[in-house]
Design an enzyme around this catalytic site. Sequence first.
Site, PDB file in Angstrom:
ATOM      1  N   ILE A  36       0.842  -1.200   0.000  1.00 15.25           N
ATOM      2  CA  ILE A  36       0.000   0.000   0.000  1.00 15.25           C
ATOM      3  C   ILE A  36       0.876   1.248   0.000  1.00 15.25           C
ATOM      4  CG2 ILE A  36      -1.769   1.275   1.273  1.00 15.25           C
ATOM      5  CD1 ILE A  36      -2.685  -1.500   2.358  1.00 15.25           C
TER       6      ILE A  36
ATOM      7  N   LYS B 278       1.972  -7.196   9.548  1.00 16.95           N
ATOM      8  CA  LYS B 278       0.571  -7.221   9.133  1.00 16.95           C
ATOM      9  C   LYS B 278      -0.053  -8.596   8.913  1.00 16.95           C
ATOM     10  CE  LYS B 278       1.775  -6.770   4.244  1.00 16.95           C
ATOM     11  NZ  LYS B 278       1.555  -6.017   2.997  1.00 16.95           N
TER      12      LYS B 278
ATOM     13  N   SER C  23      -7.257  -0.735  10.096  1.00 17.47           N
ATOM     14  CA  SER C  23      -7.740  -1.942   9.423  1.00 17.47           C
ATOM     15  C   SER C  23      -9.155  -2.266   9.861  1.00 17.47           C
ATOM     16  CB  SER C  23      -6.815  -3.113   9.763  1.00 17.47           C
ATOM     17  OG  SER C  23      -7.389  -4.345   9.390  1.00 17.47           O
TER      18      SER C  23
ATOM     19  N   TYR D 211      -2.599  -8.825  15.664  1.00 19.68           N
ATOM     20  CA  TYR D 211      -2.470  -7.777  14.645  1.00 19.68           C
ATOM     21  C   TYR D 211      -3.588  -6.746  14.770  1.00 19.68           C
ATOM     22  CZ  TYR D 211      -3.201  -5.486  10.159  1.00 19.68           C
ATOM     23  OH  TYR D 211      -3.435  -4.552   9.185  1.00 19.68           O
TER      24      TYR D 211
ATOM     25  N   LYS E 287      -3.638  -2.529  15.937  1.00 19.39           N
ATOM     26  CA  LYS E 287      -4.275  -1.427  15.207  1.00 19.39           C
ATOM     27  C   LYS E 287      -5.264  -0.693  16.109  1.00 19.39           C
ATOM     28  CE  LYS E 287      -2.381  -1.869  11.115  1.00 19.39           C
ATOM     29  NZ  LYS E 287      -1.507  -0.827  10.542  1.00 19.39           N
TER      30      LYS E 287
ATOM     31  N   ASN F  31     -10.315  -4.961   2.114  1.00 23.52           N
ATOM     32  CA  ASN F  31      -9.411  -5.974   1.532  1.00 23.52           C
ATOM     33  C   ASN F  31      -8.729  -5.435   0.276  1.00 23.52           C
ATOM     34  OD1 ASN F  31     -11.708  -7.440   3.057  1.00 23.52           O
ATOM     35  ND2 ASN F  31     -10.119  -9.001   2.887  1.00 23.52           N
TER      36      ASN F  31
ATOM     37  N   ARG G  23     -16.281 -10.896   1.128  1.00 26.02           N
ATOM     38  CA  ARG G  23     -15.467  -9.791   1.611  1.00 26.02           C
ATOM     39  C   ARG G  23     -15.585  -8.597   0.662  1.00 26.02           C
ATOM     40  NH1 ARG G  23     -15.825 -12.770   5.126  1.00 26.02           N
ATOM     41  NH2 ARG G  23     -14.229 -13.677   6.500  1.00 26.02           N
TER      42      ARG G  23
END
Length: 345
Positions: free
Chosen positions: A12, A84, A124, A148, A152, A178, A230
């Site tokens: 990203i 991640k 996230s 994880y 966040k 996603n 998703r």
Amino acid sequence: MAILVTGGAGYIGSHTCVELLNAGYDIVVVDNLSNSSAESLLRVTELTGKEFEFYPISLNNRPDMEGIFRNHKIEAVIHLAGLKAVGESVSVPLRYYHNNISGSIVLFEIMQEFAVKKIVFSSSATVYGTTEQVPITENTPLGATNAYGRTKLMIEEIMRDLHVSDPTWSIALLRYFNPIGAHESGRLGEDPNGIPNNLMPYITQVAVGGLKELQVYGNDYATTDGTGVRDYIHVVDLAQGHLKALEKVMETTGVEAYNLGTGQGYSVLEMVRTFERVTGRSVPYKITSRRAGDIGVCYSDPTKAERELGWIALKGIDEMCLDSWRWQTGNPRGYLVENEMLANI
């Protein structure tokens, strides 16, 4: 004045760097390369024609981080750095808590020291945990179910406390759904270590012959074909969401969370069939048992981001699949070949 991008060499991050540079921003990138490649940053320069400073250091390296703030006039931060992998976080939680939370605290302390109080944080949708409520809004109860996701969520809470202590902070918390896809050039994309954790790189590696078959975890959910649904978002749309959030934090103070998704859910088998249709490649798959903690349906309500940031996802599922395939076929071993060449220089 420059934008500091932490984790800028990642999937990203590299796409966000391209969008920032194309929009006329100067950037400084920090990435310790623990799960990314410096080759991605060379390609960012290739795609944009623009140079920038890169520091291959950890956020936990306070002296070097302070040096960056002393040597550059940092105006705002886009904070993407962090481990991640959900499954790995369950196995080695202390590594995730130390890296993600401790590194973030060092960053925030240095930002305070240098009076840089504008930040866009890479959060996230995992902060919502195993909620069955759909679509998921920013007001959906929070409750991460793995290390994880908890990192966040904890970082979000730390940043909210920062704003309570000093209301001049301006913070955007971006809750990704996603991310899939790749830069349309095929030069940037997702390059996971080992067997992919995420669906699309798993599909593309099966299609290119790197893996035998796709593992589909469960076909007994209450969905159209029994497989999990998703919300998939093109990584370039996601990167552009960071620009919109950056514009927001530059103009206002406060702390706000935003869902970045399409608002549309697709099942695993729908993704497989779409990929096969648009690429002409077969994707063999095997149905296996559900994974612990997985839920049947998860997709976003992104209307707050549209209303307050002026952002919407523009790329459809066909583009996501085609761009993923273009990246995979052009880079069957990811950035590995280039890394080997660099090591021999």
